[in-house]
Design a protein around this motif. Structure first.
Motif, PDB file in Angstrom:
ATOM      1  N   UNK A  56     -14.974   4.130   0.471  1.00 25.60           N
ATOM      2  CA  UNK A  56     -15.659   3.034   1.141  1.00 25.60           C
ATOM      3  C   UNK A  56     -17.074   3.421   1.552  1.00 25.60           C
ATOM      4  N   UNK A  57     -17.259   4.634   2.050  1.00 29.10           N
ATOM      5  CA  UNK A  57     -18.527   4.961   2.699  1.00 29.10           C
ATOM      6  C   UNK A  57     -19.445   5.875   1.884  1.00 29.10           C
ATOM      7  N   UNK A  58     -18.903   6.771   1.067  1.00 32.62           N
ATOM      8  CA  UNK A  58     -19.743   7.778   0.394  1.00 32.62           C
ATOM      9  C   UNK A  58     -20.784   7.158  -0.539  1.00 32.62           C
ATOM     10  N   UNK A  59     -20.390   6.303  -1.499  1.00 34.60           N
ATOM     11  CA  UNK A  59     -21.416   5.779  -2.415  1.00 34.60           C
ATOM     12  C   UNK A  59     -22.477   4.957  -1.698  1.00 34.60           C
ATOM     13  N   UNK A  67      -7.307   8.431   3.702  1.00 34.23           N
ATOM     14  CA  UNK A  67      -8.572   9.170   3.754  1.00 34.23           C
ATOM     15  C   UNK A  67      -9.409   8.979   2.505  1.00 34.23           C
ATOM     16  N   UNK A  68      -8.789   8.883   1.349  1.00 41.80           N
ATOM     17  CA  UNK A  68      -9.587   8.673   0.156  1.00 41.80           C
ATOM     18  C   UNK A  68     -10.119   7.246   0.091  1.00 41.80           C
ATOM     19  N   UNK A  69      -9.408   6.285   0.639  1.00 47.16           N
ATOM     20  CA  UNK A  69      -9.978   4.947   0.758  1.00 47.16           C
ATOM     21  C   UNK A  69     -11.218   4.961   1.647  1.00 47.16           C
ATOM     22  N   UNK A  82      -8.778   9.187  -8.005  1.00 47.29           N
ATOM     23  CA  UNK A  82     -10.121   8.648  -8.252  1.00 47.29           C
ATOM     24  C   UNK A  82     -10.101   7.124  -8.285  1.00 47.29           C
ATOM     25  N   UNK A  83      -9.019   6.530  -8.817  1.00 41.46           N
ATOM     26  CA  UNK A  83      -8.896   5.073  -8.799  1.00 41.46           C
ATOM     27  C   UNK A  83      -8.885   4.543  -7.372  1.00 41.46           C
ATOM     28  N   UNK A  84      -8.159   5.226  -6.494  1.00 40.18           N
ATOM     29  CA  UNK A  84      -8.095   4.808  -5.091  1.00 40.18           C
ATOM     30  C   UNK A  84      -9.466   4.909  -4.437  1.00 40.18           C
ATOM     31  N   UNK A  85     -10.196   5.974  -4.724  1.00 35.96           N
ATOM     32  CA  UNK A  85     -11.511   6.143  -4.109  1.00 35.96           C
ATOM     33  C   UNK A  85     -12.486   5.063  -4.568  1.00 35.96           C
ATOM     34  N   UNK A  86     -12.494   4.758  -5.853  1.00 39.07           N
ATOM     35  CA  UNK A  86     -13.389   3.696  -6.323  1.00 39.07           C
ATOM     36  C   UNK A  86     -12.914   2.330  -5.836  1.00 39.07           C
ATOM     37  N   UNK A  87     -11.616   2.179  -5.578  1.00 38.05           N
ATOM     38  CA  UNK A  87     -11.135   0.945  -4.963  1.00 38.05           C
ATOM     39  C   UNK A  87     -11.724   0.791  -3.561  1.00 38.05           C
ATOM     40  N   UNK A  88     -11.829   1.902  -2.827  1.00 36.26           N
ATOM     41  CA  UNK A  88     -12.475   1.846  -1.517  1.00 36.26           C
ATOM     42  C   UNK A  88     -13.915   1.371  -1.621  1.00 36.26           C
ATOM     43  N   UNK A  96     -13.617   3.524  11.154  1.00 36.35           N
ATOM     44  CA  UNK A  96     -13.391   4.548  10.136  1.00 36.35           C
ATOM     45  C   UNK A  96     -12.895   5.841  10.773  1.00 36.35           C
ATOM     46  N   UNK A  97     -13.445   6.190  11.923  1.00 37.55           N
ATOM     47  CA  UNK A  97     -12.947   7.366  12.633  1.00 37.55           C
ATOM     48  C   UNK A  97     -11.497   7.172  13.054  1.00 37.55           C
ATOM     49  N   UNK A  98     -11.162   5.957  13.513  1.00 41.43           N
ATOM     50  CA  UNK A  98      -9.782   5.694  13.906  1.00 41.43           C
ATOM     51  C   UNK A  98      -8.841   5.847  12.711  1.00 41.43           C
ATOM     52  N   UNK A  99      -9.278   5.386  11.544  1.00 38.54           N
ATOM     53  CA  UNK A  99      -8.459   5.569  10.344  1.00 38.54           C
ATOM     54  C   UNK A  99      -8.295   7.047  10.013  1.00 38.54           C
ATOM     55  N   UNK A 100      -9.370   7.813  10.159  1.00 34.25           N
ATOM     56  CA  UNK A 100      -9.258   9.250   9.932  1.00 34.25           C
ATOM     57  C   UNK A 100      -8.299   9.879  10.941  1.00 34.25           C
ATOM     58  N   UNK A 101      -8.344   9.386  12.180  1.00 37.27           N
ATOM     59  CA  UNK A 101      -7.429   9.910  13.179  1.00 37.27           C
ATOM     60  C   UNK A 101      -5.985   9.644  12.830  1.00 37.27           C
ATOM     61  N   UNK A 102      -5.698   8.432  12.351  1.00 42.47           N
ATOM     62  CA  UNK A 102      -4.336   8.107  11.922  1.00 42.47           C
ATOM     63  C   UNK A 102      -3.931   8.980  10.739  1.00 42.47           C
TER      64      UNK A 102
END
Length: 447
Positions: free
Chosen positions: A77-80, A71-73, A254-260, A32-38
């Motif tokens: 993925x992790x927040x909820x 980043x929203x994915x 918001x759709x993208x975030x809930x998809x994560x 997840x950190x690597x994705x944030x880095x990208x």
């Protein structure tokens, strides 16, 4: 900044997974950190290239939109699951507040302090509505420009927090797939019928600030917690649909975030993957007939390519989640929130010193771009070390959580992700309808 990257083996589903653990109070998910880095590199490049190396800016996809989708994915993925895993709404909100606000307020102070040199952008109201909107971070959904251009994406992160809290307290948190499809379908419909905010003026910012302050206080201190969370969720939805700058875009986010979130539930065996496919298809067509969609990056070929690349990047990160990943990418993810907030103001100040570089020789442009990037990375590292980390530590002390407690309560399926580290990045605000041009002409000035 002295870095102390470490690695540790953590059990996961009966096998050993190598988890990167940069200097933070708990073990983190390296992929997840690597994705944030990208995502961070994409966002910085989208801001840097038009002013330093315009000939290298790609137009077959949008670097900034790509960054925000990744980043929203990650956040979805992790927040909820972070909230559900610990089951402590008060601690969740304390961690969010002390994760986001110290650096956020510091950047606001910096921009205002240097406004005599580089003026605050004209999109920021010169009245109390700007104060109210910045206090809640609900900037974009109450149609108020942020003092730093990139702050607009925090609006949708905050809306997501409010909705996730309401879903958690009402027991509806497992409907991620349905929610992702619902928001994606709403994005299509809203794009067809809404050309912009229905509620305009300063009053949405004032009303939302009052509801936000009272509601979050009730949620954190347990007074009418569930009704307060429901009111906050409804307020967030109303603002998203009726007073945001670009309603279809915010709804698609918001759709993208809930998809994560749905992807995470599918990975854990508690949900299905087909809602993610439906969401992707709906988000892909959302801007095609939208009333307000005249930017180059929502043209069908560019928009679809950007979505495919973001999805492929996230899928690639998941595929590599048990492998050792480049430390530089993991470190960039660690400082991604600082990088997100500080890089755009710093680039403005840099160009204010050097002057317009777009007509300069390529070697000089490349040298200045490298120098600017080094400055941005250095300041981001310092901001993380001296603002972010102390703020997070204070939040843990207030909420009564220490690093050991977090590790003891960690679900091995998510390898000890620290809920205080769920960062967010977004693409430049210059690519939403803020009056900012996307194709930078030779006569344009840095905003």
């Amino acid at each position: 900044m002295a870095m102390r990257p470490m690695s540790a083996n953590a059990p996961r589903n009966g096998r050993l997974v190598r988890v990167s653990a940069p200097s933070s109070p708990s073990t983190r998910l390296a992929w997840l950190d690597a994705l944030r880095g990208i995502g961070a590199l994409a966002v910085v490049a989208e801001h840097l290239l038009p002013w330093f190396l315009p000939a290298l800016r790609p137009y077959w996809f949008n670097l900034g939109v790509y960054g925000i989708l990744v980043f929203f994915l990650v956040s979805g993925y992790i927040i909820p699951t972070s909230l559900e895993r610990h089951g402590d709404v008060r601690a969740f909100w304390i961690s969010r507040i002390f994760r986001l606000y110290p650096l956020y307020l510091s950047v606001i102070a910096l921009v205002l302090a240097l406004a005599w040199w580089v003026p605050v952008r004209a999109e920021v109201p010169r009245d109390g509505s700007a104060v109210a909107a910045h206090a809640t971070m609900l900037l974009d959904v109450v149609n108020v420009g942020g003092v730093a251009d990139t702050m607009w994406t925090l609006s949708y992160e905050m809306v997501f927090y409010l909705l996730v809290t309401a879903l958690f307290l009402t027991g509806a948190q497992h409907r991620s797939g349905e929610l992702s499809m619902g928001f994606a379908a709403a994005a299509v419909v809203v794009g067809l019928v809404a050309s912009g905010a229905v509620f305009v003026g300063g009053w949405p910012a004032y009303v939302s600030a009052g509801v936000f302050a009272a509601g979050v206080a009730c949620v954190m201190w347990g007074r009418a917690r569930k009704p307060a969370a429901c009111v906050l969720g409804l307020m967030a939805l109303a603002a998203l649909l009726l007073s945001s700058r670009v309603p279809w875009l915010g709804t698609a986010v918001l759709a993208v975030m809930f998809a994560g979130t749905a992807i995470h539930r599918w990975e854990r065996g508690t949900g299905r993957l087909w809602p993610v496919a439906v969401t992707t298809a709906l988000v892909a067509i959302a801007p095609l007939w939208a009333i307000e969609s005249g930017w180059w990056w929502v043209q069908p070929d560019v928009w679809l390519t950007t979505i495919v690349l973001a999805g492929a990047t996230f899928a690639g990160g998941m595929a590599l989640r048990g492998r050792r990943l480049p430390r530089m990418l993991v470190w960039l993810g660690l400082v991604s929130y600082s990088l997100y907030l500080v890089h755009h103001p710093l680039l403005k100040y840099f160009v204010a010193i050097t002057g317009d570089l777009r007509q300069a020789d390529l070697p000089y442009q490349a040298g200045m771009a490298a120098l600017a990037l080094a400055v941005v990375l250095g300041v981001s590292a310092l901001a993380y070390r001296f603002i972010e980390r102390p703020g997070q530590a204070l939040g843990r002390r207030i909420s009564g959580r220490d690093a050991g407690g977090l590790q003891r309560r960690t679900d091995p399926g998510v390898a000890g992700q620290d809920p205080g580290h769920d960062g967010v990045l977004g693409h430049q605000e210059g690519q939403v309808p803020d009056g900012v041009r996307d194709h930078v002409g030779q006569g344009d000035v840095v905003r």
